[in-house]
Design a protein around this motif. Sequence first.
Motif, PDB file in Angstrom:
ATOM      1  N   VAL A 128       7.429  14.908 -46.613  1.00 12.88           N
ATOM      2  CA  VAL A 128       8.344  15.742 -45.829  1.00 12.88           C
ATOM      3  C   VAL A 128       8.452  15.199 -44.399  1.00 12.88           C
ATOM      4  O   VAL A 128       9.544  15.122 -43.823  1.00 12.88           O
ATOM      5  N   TRP A 129       7.321  14.816 -43.824  1.00 15.16           N
ATOM      6  CA  TRP A 129       7.299  14.237 -42.472  1.00 15.16           C
ATOM      7  C   TRP A 129       8.193  13.006 -42.411  1.00 15.16           C
ATOM      8  O   TRP A 129       8.971  12.830 -41.475  1.00 15.16           O
ATOM      9  N   TYR A 130       8.068  12.144 -43.415  1.00 13.96           N
ATOM     10  CA  TYR A 130       8.875  10.924 -43.461  1.00 13.96           C
ATOM     11  C   TYR A 130      10.368  11.261 -43.460  1.00 13.96           C
ATOM     12  O   TYR A 130      11.149  10.687 -42.698  1.00 13.96           O
ATOM     13  N   ALA A 131      10.775  12.172 -44.335  1.00 17.13           N
ATOM     14  CA  ALA A 131      12.198  12.500 -44.468  1.00 17.13           C
ATOM     15  C   ALA A 131      12.766  13.050 -43.158  1.00 17.13           C
ATOM     16  O   ALA A 131      13.860  12.653 -42.729  1.00 17.13           O
ATOM     17  N   CYS A 132      12.027  13.937 -42.521  1.00 15.16           N
ATOM     18  CA  CYS A 132      12.519  14.547 -41.272  1.00 15.16           C
ATOM     19  C   CYS A 132      12.575  13.533 -40.132  1.00 15.16           C
ATOM     20  O   CYS A 132      13.584  13.435 -39.412  1.00 15.16           O
ATOM     21  N   SER A 133      11.503  12.773 -39.949  1.00 13.05           N
ATOM     22  CA  SER A 133      11.423  11.844 -38.814  1.00 13.05           C
ATOM     23  C   SER A 133      12.442  10.722 -38.902  1.00 13.05           C
ATOM     24  O   SER A 133      13.085  10.359 -37.910  1.00 13.05           O
ATOM     25  N   THR A 134      12.610  10.148 -40.087  1.00 16.79           N
ATOM     26  CA  THR A 134      13.548   9.034 -40.213  1.00 16.79           C
ATOM     27  C   THR A 134      14.999   9.509 -40.116  1.00 16.79           C
ATOM     28  O   THR A 134      15.860   8.756 -39.648  1.00 16.79           O
ATOM     29  N   THR A 135      15.264  10.737 -40.549  1.00 18.19           N
ATOM     30  CA  THR A 135      16.620  11.279 -40.386  1.00 18.19           C
ATOM     31  C   THR A 135      16.969  11.399 -38.901  1.00 18.19           C
ATOM     32  O   THR A 135      18.060  11.011 -38.468  1.00 18.19           O
ATOM     33  N   ILE A 136      16.037  11.926 -38.129  1.00 16.72           N
ATOM     34  CA  ILE A 136      16.262  12.034 -36.684  1.00 16.72           C
ATOM     35  C   ILE A 136      16.433  10.650 -36.065  1.00 16.72           C
ATOM     36  O   ILE A 136      17.313  10.422 -35.227  1.00 16.72           O
ATOM     37  N   MET A 137      15.593   9.690 -36.493  1.00 15.32           N
ATOM     38  CA  MET A 137      15.669   8.335 -35.957  1.00 15.32           C
ATOM     39  C   MET A 137      17.034   7.707 -36.199  1.00 15.32           C
ATOM     40  O   MET A 137      17.568   7.000 -35.343  1.00 15.32           O
ATOM     41  N   ALA A 138      17.624   7.982 -37.349  1.00 16.39           N
ATOM     42  CA  ALA A 138      18.900   7.359 -37.717  1.00 16.39           C
ATOM     43  C   ALA A 138      20.041   7.739 -36.772  1.00 16.39           C
ATOM     44  O   ALA A 138      21.054   7.027 -36.717  1.00 16.39           O
ATOM     45  N   PHE A 139      19.881   8.831 -36.027  1.00 13.35           N
ATOM     46  CA  PHE A 139      20.958   9.285 -35.141  1.00 13.35           C
ATOM     47  C   PHE A 139      20.674   9.020 -33.666  1.00 13.35           C
ATOM     48  O   PHE A 139      21.374   9.551 -32.800  1.00 13.35           O
ATOM     49  N   GLN A 140      19.661   8.209 -33.390  1.00 17.34           N
ATOM     50  CA  GLN A 140      19.369   7.846 -32.007  1.00 17.34           C
ATOM     51  C   GLN A 140      20.239   6.663 -31.579  1.00 17.34           C
ATOM     52  O   GLN A 140      20.584   5.812 -32.400  1.00 17.34           O
ATOM     53  N   HIS A 141      20.551   6.608 -30.281  1.00 17.94           N
ATOM     54  CA  HIS A 141      21.479   5.576 -29.808  1.00 17.94           C
ATOM     55  C   HIS A 141      20.896   4.683 -28.718  1.00 17.94           C
ATOM     56  O   HIS A 141      21.622   3.904 -28.103  1.00 17.94           O
ATOM     57  N   THR A 142      19.599   4.794 -28.492  1.00 24.56           N
ATOM     58  CA  THR A 142      18.941   3.847 -27.589  1.00 24.56           C
ATOM     59  C   THR A 142      17.731   3.280 -28.309  1.00 24.56           C
ATOM     60  O   THR A 142      17.120   3.951 -29.169  1.00 24.56           O
ATOM     61  N   GLY A 143      17.390   2.044 -27.965  1.00 25.00           N
ATOM     62  CA  GLY A 143      16.222   1.432 -28.568  1.00 25.00           C
ATOM     63  C   GLY A 143      14.955   2.216 -28.282  1.00 25.00           C
ATOM     64  O   GLY A 143      14.048   2.297 -29.120  1.00 25.00           O
TER      65      GLY A 143
END
Length: 490
Positions: free
Chosen positions: A135-150
Amino acid sequence: MKLSAGTSTPTDPAAGVDAQPTTLPAAGASATIAARLDRLPTSRALWKIIALISLGGLFEYYDLFFTGYVAPGMARSGLFTPDSLGLFASLAGIKVAGFGTFVFSTFAGLWLGVVLFGQLADRYGRRPVFNGSLVWYACSTTIMAFQHTGEMVNIWRFIAGVGFGVQLVTIDAYISELTPLALRGRAFSLNQFVSFCSVPVVALLAWLLVPAAPLGLDGWRWVVLIGSAGAVLAWLLIRQVPESPRWLALHGRAEEANTITTDIERRIEAETGKALPAFHVEAPEEESTGQFREIFASRYGRRTVMLSVFNMAQVIGFYGFAAWVPTLLIARGINITHSLQYSFIIAIANPFGPLVGTYFADYLERKTQIILGLSVMGAAMLGFAHATSPVLLIALGVVFTLAANIMSYAYHSYQAELYPTRIRARAVGFVYSWSRFAAAFAGLAIGYFLNLGGALAVATFIAIAMVVGIAVIGVFGPSTKGIALERISH
């Protein structure tokens, strides 16, 4: 010392599942549960449990391997300029720059997650940690996918790693404890087959999506989001996997352990139409919760040092090639489009290494399989560095991949076998954490050697690491084939 089945229970297990005890004595409950599990025959019921557990590993492998495949797309998005990287730009002082900050964040998070949370599966059980990390993986990577700075991409990459870095540690403990003695090798080969099926999938997705921007969203973001969506689906499926009966019995929950074991026995007997064989109880494992310091005690300290050094060595070859294969192909004169295409072809080989291993996983000593895998990896990498023909480059990449994945399932099984149930997750977590730590810096080293001397310098670095892995396993590794987990612990 062995006790007969008649000595360990008031009934004869050979008479059928109905003869299994409905209650277990508190003393020796864990040894009785272990003996009942170890004598189970191969069956669809068992393989289904192993396959479902393996779905969790599938998404950690998906995540680890997309690191290299999405690199060109992430760089093209402008994420790794000094301005975009923010605080991560300061890592340039230790030669971590550009995409290297993403690789560093990945493995730094995985390492910290294993160090911090590796002991949770020993304290709270295999099942809750297994489910929670997914569950942690799914939530964290989803948020990461919408970030716009390195900077923010790297922060969420690190957070994701901290949360699900413990996944493979838990899976190794889970499978070794649920699998009968005679099937442990094949169980881990099936686990790795399922997990490695993610690699050609992520390679294909990267090949198709990274150069594009479907619906205006960068292709690399789609690759990440598809993994997150798949993890949610896997979580829904794996909720039916039971807790480890060995863990339950060792923690005083003998009735729950007995219920789960009896259910597995009844399903197997219904499937095979045969009574189960008698079981023999080994000298029981010490019934305690275990302490972290025990992995350094005289009984296990040598194994801990051996596996820690081995993990640092093997990861240099395993992820050194897998995470850098598109870049290494570019260094051999292949353009970016063809490098992704060739990488996909090489990636197709990933599941077949463990599949081939099913033919000898339980017949060849585990440490022998590890040594042979490392030897072929070193030789194939040196050949890759000298090859110029695309066909030969692909062929050597396939050979390396097959050998690496045979080595992988063998050592995942091996390190889980070398510790008792009470400390298995934290011990495996500790020794495995060194592979995470080494991977974080191996990426920097490979980048350095690539700039210094091209693919040949990288190949030489990897070959030396393989020799170190061969030496420590060959000299200090004990034999485990055909030996009960409880006896290996003693």
